[in-house]
Design an enzyme around this catalytic site. Structure first.
Site, PDB file in Angstrom:
ATOM      1  N   ASN A  42       2.184   0.791  -1.277  1.00 45.32           N
ATOM      2  CA  ASN A  42       1.433  -0.061  -2.199  1.00 45.32           C
ATOM      3  C   ASN A  42       2.398  -0.812  -3.112  1.00 45.32           C
ATOM      4  O   ASN A  42       3.461  -0.302  -3.491  1.00 45.32           O
ATOM      5  CB  ASN A  42       0.354   0.701  -2.975  1.00 45.32           C
ATOM      6  CG  ASN A  42       0.815   1.929  -3.711  1.00 45.32           C
ATOM      7  OD1 ASN A  42       1.822   2.529  -3.373  1.00 45.32           O
ATOM      8  ND2 ASN A  42       0.081   2.317  -4.738  1.00 45.32           N
ATOM      9  N   ILE A  43       1.998  -2.033  -3.424  1.00 49.68           N
ATOM     10  CA  ILE A  43       2.829  -2.940  -4.228  1.00 49.68           C
ATOM     11  C   ILE A  43       1.928  -3.499  -5.326  1.00 49.68           C
ATOM     12  O   ILE A  43       1.015  -4.281  -5.042  1.00 49.68           O
ATOM     13  CB  ILE A  43       3.398  -4.081  -3.347  1.00 49.68           C
ATOM     14  CG1 ILE A  43       4.208  -3.492  -2.183  1.00 49.68           C
ATOM     15  CG2 ILE A  43       4.250  -5.027  -4.194  1.00 49.68           C
ATOM     16  CD1 ILE A  43       4.573  -4.491  -1.101  1.00 49.68           C
ATOM     17  N   GLU A  44       2.158  -3.024  -6.551  1.00 50.59           N
ATOM     18  CA  GLU A  44       1.269  -3.400  -7.653  1.00 50.59           C
ATOM     19  C   GLU A  44       1.722  -4.686  -8.327  1.00 50.59           C
ATOM     20  O   GLU A  44       2.796  -5.233  -8.025  1.00 50.59           O
ATOM     21  CB  GLU A  44       1.190  -2.231  -8.652  1.00 50.59           C
ATOM     22  CG  GLU A  44       0.567  -1.015  -7.972  1.00 50.59           C
ATOM     23  CD  GLU A  44       0.223   0.127  -8.889  1.00 50.59           C
ATOM     24  OE1 GLU A  44       0.762   0.193 -10.015  1.00 50.59           O
ATOM     25  OE2 GLU A  44      -0.602   0.966  -8.479  1.00 50.59           O
ATOM     26  N   CYS A  53      -2.504  -2.613  -1.138  1.00 50.19           N
ATOM     27  CA  CYS A  53      -2.467  -1.193  -0.756  1.00 50.19           C
ATOM     28  C   CYS A  53      -1.457  -0.960   0.372  1.00 50.19           C
ATOM     29  O   CYS A  53      -1.119  -1.879   1.131  1.00 50.19           O
ATOM     30  CB  CYS A  53      -3.831  -0.745  -0.251  1.00 50.19           C
ATOM     31  SG  CYS A  53      -5.099  -0.620  -1.512  1.00 50.19           S
ATOM     32  N   GLU A  55      -1.861   0.586   3.172  1.00 48.45           N
ATOM     33  CA  GLU A  55      -2.418   0.373   4.514  1.00 48.45           C
ATOM     34  C   GLU A  55      -2.341  -1.097   4.906  1.00 48.45           C
ATOM     35  O   GLU A  55      -1.974  -1.449   6.018  1.00 48.45           O
ATOM     36  CB  GLU A  55      -3.892   0.807   4.552  1.00 48.45           C
ATOM     37  CG  GLU A  55      -4.123   2.273   4.260  1.00 48.45           C
ATOM     38  CD  GLU A  55      -4.299   2.597   2.777  1.00 48.45           C
ATOM     39  OE1 GLU A  55      -3.637   1.973   1.926  1.00 48.45           O
ATOM     40  OE2 GLU A  55      -5.115   3.479   2.479  1.00 48.45           O
ATOM     41  N   CYS A  91      -9.175   2.642   0.736  1.00 48.77           N
ATOM     42  CA  CYS A  91     -10.187   1.922  -0.036  1.00 48.77           C
ATOM     43  C   CYS A  91     -11.039   1.059   0.895  1.00 48.77           C
ATOM     44  O   CYS A  91     -10.705   0.847   2.062  1.00 48.77           O
ATOM     45  CB  CYS A  91      -9.524   1.068  -1.121  1.00 48.77           C
ATOM     46  SG  CYS A  91      -8.869  -0.488  -0.519  1.00 48.77           S
ATOM     47  N   CYS A  94      -9.291  -1.965   2.574  1.00 46.10           N
ATOM     48  CA  CYS A  94      -8.415  -1.587   3.703  1.00 46.10           C
ATOM     49  C   CYS A  94      -9.242  -1.201   4.930  1.00 46.10           C
ATOM     50  O   CYS A  94      -8.871  -1.515   6.063  1.00 46.10           O
ATOM     51  CB  CYS A  94      -7.473  -0.464   3.299  1.00 46.10           C
ATOM     52  SG  CYS A  94      -6.217  -1.035   2.130  1.00 46.10           S
TER      53      CYS A  94
END
Ligand code: THU
Length: 138
Positions: A42-44, A53, A55, A91, A94
């Site tokens: 995940n890359i916020e 996310c 995935e 989620c 995804c």
């Protein structure tokens, strides 16, 4: 590759997570039908909404590479500093991305079960009555 091995690849991917806001790091390992593995984390983002996310990172890397046939994905997540054995189900967004590229009856989602074991679900189990390319005649 076994489910246990794929989940351990997801745990390795999790080390790359960029999570300065939630501190909840997730890794994914996506296996193509030919056996190739694509990793994602995940890359916020400071604006929150653009966060990607783990995935989807894995799927988008694979699709960019020309892959279209997928067998299964393993997901390992939890708060930073945990071992990645907590249950971390994908989620809704995804699940919908999986629906675009995978057969819901056969594509498998491998999750940690809270202990040091894995549970396996089909996409159909996690996204019943999903809307996908079939609905548009594709
Ligand atoms: N997240 C994932 O990467 N995958 C999931 O399956 C659930 C949530 C991320 C998004 C966000 O960076 C953080 O976990 C907390 O929601």
């Amino acid at each position: 590759m076994t489910n246990a091995e794929l989940l351990s690849e997801a745990k390795k991917a999790r080390e790359r997570a960029y999570v300065p806001y939630s501190h909840h790091s997730v890794g994914a390992a996506l296996m193509t039908k030919s056996g190739k593995i694509y990793h994602g984390c995940n890359i916020e983002n400071a604006a929150y909404g653009p966060t990607n996310c783990a995935e989807r990172t894995a799927f988008f890397r694979a699709v960019y590479d020309g892959e279209r046939e997928f067998e299964k994905i393993a997901i390992a997540g939890g708060m930073e500093g945990t071992d990645g054995n907590d249950l971390c189900a994908p989620c809704g967004v995804c699940r919908q991305v999986m629906m675009e590229f995978c057969n819901p009856e056969t594509f498998k989602i491998v999750l940690a079960d809270g202990e040091d074991r894995q549970s396996e679900y089909t996409l159909k189990e996690l996204l019943p009555l999903g809307f996908g390319p079939d609905n548009l005649g594709k």
